[in-house]
Design a protein around this motif. Sequence first.
Motif, mmCIF file in Angstrom:
data_model
loop_
_atom_site.group_PDB
_atom_site.id
_atom_site.type_symbol
_atom_site.label_atom_id
_atom_site.label_comp_id
_atom_site.label_asym_id
_atom_site.label_seq_id
_atom_site.Cartn_x
_atom_site.Cartn_y
_atom_site.Cartn_z
ATOM 1 N N ARG A 142 0.820 -1.212 0.000
ATOM 2 C CA ARG A 142 0.000 0.000 0.000
ATOM 3 C C ARG A 142 0.854 1.262 0.000
ATOM 4 N NH1 ARG A 142 -0.985 1.539 5.586
ATOM 5 N NH2 ARG A 142 -0.140 0.002 7.043
ATOM 6 N N ALA A 143 2.143 1.146 0.341
ATOM 7 C CA ALA A 143 3.017 2.316 0.302
ATOM 8 C C ALA A 143 3.480 2.642 -1.112
ATOM 9 C CB ALA A 143 4.229 2.090 1.187
ATOM 10 N N GLY A 144 3.169 1.778 -2.087
ATOM 11 C CA GLY A 144 3.574 2.030 -3.457
ATOM 12 C C GLY A 144 5.002 1.674 -3.749
ATOM 13 N N ILE A 145 5.626 0.818 -2.933
ATOM 14 C CA ILE A 145 7.013 0.413 -3.135
ATOM 15 C C ILE A 145 7.018 -0.859 -3.966
ATOM 16 C CG2 ILE A 145 9.174 -0.203 -2.002
ATOM 17 C CD1 ILE A 145 8.105 1.248 0.500
ATOM 18 N N VAL A 146 7.816 -0.869 -5.026
ATOM 19 C CA VAL A 146 7.854 -1.987 -5.951
ATOM 20 C C VAL A 146 9.253 -2.582 -5.955
ATOM 21 C CG1 VAL A 146 7.599 -2.669 -8.370
ATOM 22 C CG2 VAL A 146 6.052 -0.971 -7.387
ATOM 23 N N ALA A 147 9.322 -3.904 -5.964
ATOM 24 C CA ALA A 147 10.610 -4.595 -5.965
ATOM 25 C C ALA A 147 11.362 -4.351 -7.260
ATOM 26 C CB ALA A 147 10.403 -6.094 -5.755
ATOM 27 N N GLN A 148 12.669 -4.131 -7.142
ATOM 28 C CA GLN A 148 13.531 -4.038 -8.312
ATOM 29 C C GLN A 148 13.669 -5.433 -8.932
ATOM 30 O OE1 GLN A 148 14.953 -1.389 -9.739
ATOM 31 N NE2 GLN A 148 15.973 -2.612 -11.317
ATOM 32 N N PRO A 149 13.306 -5.619 -10.191
ATOM 33 C CA PRO A 149 13.466 -6.949 -10.802
ATOM 34 C C PRO A 149 14.925 -7.378 -10.782
ATOM 35 C CG PRO A 149 12.073 -5.534 -12.167
ATOM 36 C CD PRO A 149 12.683 -4.649 -11.121
ATOM 37 N N PRO A 150 15.219 -8.580 -10.303
ATOM 38 C CA PRO A 150 16.614 -9.025 -10.227
ATOM 39 C C PRO A 150 17.162 -9.351 -11.603
ATOM 40 C CG PRO A 150 15.147 -10.808 -9.601
ATOM 41 C CD PRO A 150 14.277 -9.589 -9.783
ATOM 42 N N ASP A 151 18.464 -9.141 -11.778
ATOM 43 C CA ASP A 151 19.089 -9.516 -13.041
ATOM 44 C C ASP A 151 19.366 -11.012 -13.047
ATOM 45 O OD1 ASP A 151 21.479 -9.910 -11.549
ATOM 46 O OD2 ASP A 151 22.111 -7.850 -11.907
ATOM 47 N N SER A 207 11.568 6.842 6.409
ATOM 48 C CA SER A 207 10.495 6.463 7.311
ATOM 49 C C SER A 207 9.516 5.516 6.635
ATOM 50 C CB SER A 207 9.762 7.721 7.804
ATOM 51 O OG SER A 207 8.670 7.370 8.628
ATOM 52 N N ASN A 208 9.163 5.830 5.394
ATOM 53 C CA ASN A 208 8.246 4.982 4.637
ATOM 54 C C ASN A 208 8.850 3.604 4.407
ATOM 55 O OD1 ASN A 208 5.870 4.419 3.225
ATOM 56 N ND2 ASN A 208 6.745 5.053 1.291
ATOM 57 N N LEU A 209 10.126 3.564 4.074
ATOM 58 C CA LEU A 209 10.797 2.293 3.825
ATOM 59 C C LEU A 209 10.868 1.435 5.091
ATOM 60 C CD1 LEU A 209 13.708 3.540 1.546
ATOM 61 C CD2 LEU A 209 11.827 2.047 0.844
ATOM 62 N N SER A 210 11.185 2.054 6.211
ATOM 63 C CA SER A 210 11.322 1.285 7.446
ATOM 64 C C SER A 210 10.005 0.642 7.836
ATOM 65 C CB SER A 210 11.833 2.180 8.581
ATOM 66 O OG SER A 210 10.884 3.170 8.920
ATOM 67 N N ARG A 211 8.890 1.287 7.501
ATOM 68 C CA ARG A 211 7.576 0.753 7.850
ATOM 69 C C ARG A 211 7.045 -0.230 6.821
ATOM 70 N NH1 ARG A 211 6.421 6.193 8.480
ATOM 71 N NH2 ARG A 211 4.999 6.037 6.700
ATOM 72 N N GLN A 212 7.330 0.001 5.527
ATOM 73 C CA GLN A 212 6.603 -0.699 4.488
ATOM 74 C C GLN A 212 7.445 -1.577 3.562
ATOM 75 O OE1 GLN A 212 3.391 -0.561 4.543
ATOM 76 N NE2 GLN A 212 3.165 1.134 5.980
ATOM 77 N N ALA A 213 8.755 -1.473 3.602
ATOM 78 C CA ALA A 213 9.565 -2.089 2.552
ATOM 79 C C ALA A 213 10.039 -3.507 2.856
ATOM 80 C CB ALA A 213 10.787 -1.209 2.253
ATOM 81 N N LEU A 214 9.760 -4.029 4.044
ATOM 82 C CA LEU A 214 10.272 -5.361 4.369
ATOM 83 C C LEU A 214 9.738 -6.420 3.410
ATOM 84 C CD1 LEU A 214 11.884 -7.277 6.130
ATOM 85 C CD2 LEU A 214 9.968 -7.322 7.748
ATOM 86 N N SER A 215 8.473 -6.334 3.058
ATOM 87 C CA SER A 215 7.909 -7.333 2.145
ATOM 88 C C SER A 215 8.562 -7.268 0.775
ATOM 89 C CB SER A 215 6.392 -7.144 2.019
ATOM 90 O OG SER A 215 6.078 -5.867 1.493
ATOM 91 N N VAL A 216 8.969 -6.077 0.351
ATOM 92 C CA VAL A 216 9.684 -5.930 -0.916
ATOM 93 C C VAL A 216 11.103 -6.458 -0.785
ATOM 94 C CG1 VAL A 216 10.595 -4.236 -2.555
ATOM 95 C CG2 VAL A 216 8.261 -4.004 -1.687
ATOM 96 N N TYR A 217 11.763 -6.102 0.306
ATOM 97 C CA TYR A 217 13.110 -6.612 0.592
ATOM 98 C C TYR A 217 13.132 -8.142 0.499
ATOM 99 C CZ TYR A 217 17.027 -8.006 3.653
ATOM 100 O OH TYR A 217 18.144 -8.598 4.187
ATOM 101 N N ALA A 218 12.124 -8.790 1.082
ATOM 102 C CA ALA A 218 12.099 -10.249 1.158
ATOM 103 C C ALA A 218 11.859 -10.911 -0.196
ATOM 104 C CB ALA A 218 11.028 -10.696 2.147
ATOM 105 N N GLN A 219 11.514 -10.136 -1.217
ATOM 106 C CA GLN A 219 11.373 -10.691 -2.562
ATOM 107 C C GLN A 219 12.722 -10.825 -3.265
ATOM 108 O OE1 GLN A 219 8.232 -8.841 -4.988
ATOM 109 N NE2 GLN A 219 7.378 -7.983 -3.115
#
Length: 356
Positions: A26-35, A73-85
Amino acid sequence: MDDLPHPESASAPPPKSRTSPAKRPRAGIVAQPPDDETVALAAALSPNIRLGTSSWGYPGWQGLVWVGRHGESNLSRQALSVYAQHPLFRAVSIDRGFYQRLTASQYERYAQQVPADFRFTIKAPSLVTDALVRSEDGRGRQTNEAFLDPRLAIQEFIEPVLQGLGEKAGALVFQLSPLPLQMLDRMPAQLDRLHALLGALPSLRERSPDAVVAVEVRDPEWLTPDFVAILKQHGARYCLGLHPKLPPIDHQLPLLRAMWPGPLVCRWNLHRLHGPFGYEDAQKRYGEYDTLMDPDPDTRAVLAKVIHATAQAGHAAYVTVSNHAEGSAPRSVKALAQALVDEAQAAAAAAPSQEA
């Protein structure tokens, strides 16, 4: 490697690909596609190896972990699910709990954001791991009467972690802050404290089968045979701390050999060039944490040997890397993964000649 046992490789199925289409929280953070290179490295690693970074909320990781620029601040709250991808990230260190205890519900929210095979490294609060009560600038103000208090350790750390993270708990780390001189002069008393703490901790196996307790230190005075004996007696692990306050990694290998066999817990904290008090210098130098400004291939190569030996013996390796290790934790993890693949290939190539 020459510095650790060389058990026969346990056959294990290749890890499943952890890549997936980018998801939009919902924060609008999208995972960087891996090479393709990153995907191949992840597929080549043993499932026993869990690499990750120290925390995850860094805006400079755009293009490495997520697409576009986002606030810290947004990343610390919302980006873990993206990180885990990210294919290489099967672990992460939750460092904020060192400064302020976290609740079971906070840990549970973290657990809900990651896949089932993800594991957390968690630092115990300084309430029980620092011998001093410190001011905001880090200066010791007075003796901490709760230092290594077993009751508080269970109440404020072990129980909330197990309740909140459950089976996703990996390494529960008691990082023992630098001791004042009067306590360093009385190390037998500090070892008695540690012995009492570890002896009081509940078993983790039923509630979190992969979890291990580890002890990380900042004073080399801890690194004695008595320290090793206490850890072994209570089934705890030595957390390999790569920090200028401690000897270089190759000088710590005898202690790891004495602890063999068992899981590996490692936290690569700070490049040695910055010295024992160099965090502020590292922060200024590394800026956005998007570049390997100070590559340390020697440390990386030795660490890869240790991780490879551990995984080949069928034990878990929990390894997290700070931005301050080389300048960019995501790039360090990728370089370490490459070193692991190289080590595995070298070991496989050497195996026939050893048998002969």
